[in-house]
Design an enzyme around this catalytic site. Structure first.
Site, PDB file in Angstrom:
ATOM      1  N   GLU A  54      -2.972   5.176   7.067  1.00 22.31           N
ATOM      2  CA  GLU A  54      -3.695   3.930   6.775  1.00 22.31           C
ATOM      3  C   GLU A  54      -3.275   2.838   7.769  1.00 22.31           C
ATOM      4  O   GLU A  54      -4.120   2.169   8.359  1.00 22.31           O
ATOM      5  CB  GLU A  54      -3.410   3.475   5.341  1.00 22.31           C
ATOM      6  CG  GLU A  54      -4.086   4.363   4.305  1.00 22.31           C
ATOM      7  CD  GLU A  54      -3.651   4.090   2.876  1.00 22.31           C
ATOM      8  OE1 GLU A  54      -4.383   4.480   1.964  1.00 22.31           O
ATOM      9  OE2 GLU A  54      -2.578   3.502   2.657  1.00 22.31           O
TER      10      GLU A  54
ATOM     11  N   LYS B 113       0.849  -1.189   0.000  1.00 23.49           N
ATOM     12  CA  LYS B 113       0.000   0.000   0.000  1.00 23.49           C
ATOM     13  C   LYS B 113       0.886   1.240   0.000  1.00 23.49           C
ATOM     14  O   LYS B 113       2.082   1.154   0.197  1.00 23.49           O
ATOM     15  CB  LYS B 113      -0.907   0.006   1.247  1.00 23.49           C
ATOM     16  CG  LYS B 113      -2.053  -0.994   1.123  1.00 23.49           C
ATOM     17  CD  LYS B 113      -3.056  -0.901   2.263  1.00 23.49           C
ATOM     18  CE  LYS B 113      -3.566   0.463   2.569  1.00 23.49           C
ATOM     19  NZ  LYS B 113      -4.204   1.158   1.432  1.00 23.49           N
TER      20      LYS B 113
HETATM   21  O1  LIG Z   1      -2.561   2.613  -0.458  1.00 22.47           O
HETATM   22  C1  LIG Z   1      -3.245   3.449  -0.996  1.00 22.47           C
HETATM   23  C2  LIG Z   1      -3.089   4.905  -0.752  1.00 22.47           C
HETATM   24  O2  LIG Z   1      -1.968   5.171   0.027  1.00 22.47           O
HETATM   25  C3  LIG Z   1      -4.319   3.035  -1.939  1.00 22.47           C
HETATM   26  O3  LIG Z   1      -5.214   2.227  -1.266  1.00 22.47           O
HETATM   27  C4  LIG Z   1      -3.691   2.301  -3.090  1.00 22.47           C
HETATM   28  O4  LIG Z   1      -2.769   3.177  -3.709  1.00 22.47           O
HETATM   29  C5  LIG Z   1      -4.741   1.851  -4.112  1.00 22.47           C
HETATM   30  O5  LIG Z   1      -5.271   2.941  -4.793  1.00 22.47           O
HETATM   31  P1  LIG Z   1      -6.394   2.781  -5.882  1.00 22.47           P
HETATM   32  O6  LIG Z   1      -7.599   2.219  -5.205  1.00 22.47           O
HETATM   33  O7  LIG Z   1      -6.617   4.179  -6.396  1.00 22.47           O
HETATM   34  O8  LIG Z   1      -5.879   1.862  -6.966  1.00 22.47           O
END
Ligand SMILES: O=C(CO)[C@H](O)[C@H](O)COP(=O)(O)O
Length: 226
Positions: A102, A93
């Site tokens: 997060e 992530k």
């Molecule tokens: O970890 C994250 C943000 O820090 C997001 O959950 C990850 O980048 C996925 O993003 P998306 O749903 O736009 O593909």
């Protein structure tokens, strides 16, 4: 079905897991945004704990009452996206630069559900560069220590994340180094090595944190357990 339609389906499926009265962790990114929209549409009596300023402003716009992590003793359910979902629901992530908040929200949660489109489900983590959040003070020095660690794992040096307007700065005022690898053979060992570096606040390896994945596929939303 497009990736966006798969994201929407997984977000909507996750919104059905929310029950009245819950404190809900609200993830960050385009998939989590579908969840936030579907949750708002249910008009339940819940409080959301956002994992980024971007998610906070979306939730506010949609009328979801918010709390901060400081305000709550625990979170009943967190729903969030991922850049990769690997074996045992190990995750990368931080593509949206929100990994620190997060992870703090995930770790305070009784149940964590990861939502994604089918392309995010991989056999081995590492095609997506691993984000590492680093304190801004002296970050070029920390970046060199990260390059040493990368070399120990046969990986190229991590790169400071840049955007059009310059260095990317997280909601917490830190910077991000992205470690490209292709394949992370030993995620737990790499996670421990990165955490041991002074100046590293955290990294985007979420290991043993996800309780369930809801993945949008052309055949519908598929549930995976670790
Ligand atoms: O970890 C994250 C943000 O820090 C997001 O959950 C990850 O980048 C996925 O993003 P998306 O749903 O736009 O593909």
């Amino acid at each position: 079905m497009s990736a966006d339609a798969q994201k929407k389906a997984s977000g909507e499926a996750a919104a059905l897991l929310v029950e009245p009265g819950m404190v809900v962790g609200l993830g960050t990114g385009s998939t989590a945004a579908w969840f936030v929209k579907a949750l708002a549409a249910r008009k339940l009596d819940v409080r959301g704990v956002p994992t980024s300023e971007a998610t906070a402003s979306l939730a506010r716009e949609l009328g979801i009452p918010l709390a901060t992590l400081d305000d709550v003793m625990s979170i009943d359910l967190t729903v969030d996206g991922a850049d990769e979902i690997g074996p045992g629901l190990s995750l990368i992530k931080g593509g949206g630069a929100a990994l620190l908040r997060e992870k703090l929200v995930w770790e305070a949660s009784k149940r964590c559900v990861v939502i994604a489109d089918a392309a995010k489900h991989v056999k081995v983590l590492g095609k997506f560069p691993l984000p590492i959040e680093v304190v801004r003070f002296g970050h070029p020095h920390t970046g060199r220590r990260l390059a040493d660690i990368a070399a120990e794992f046969d990986l190229p040096p991590p790169r400071l994340r840049m955007a059009d307007r310059g260095i990317v700065v997280t909601d917490g005022g830190n910077v991000i180094y992205d470690m490209a690898s292709g394949a992370i053979a030993e995620p737990a060992a790499l996670a421990a090595a990165l955490k041991a570096v002074t100046g590293v606040v955290d990294h985007g390896l979420f290991l043993d944190l996800a309780d369930e994945a809801l993945i949008g596929t052309d055949e519908g939303v598929v549930k995976l357990l670790p």
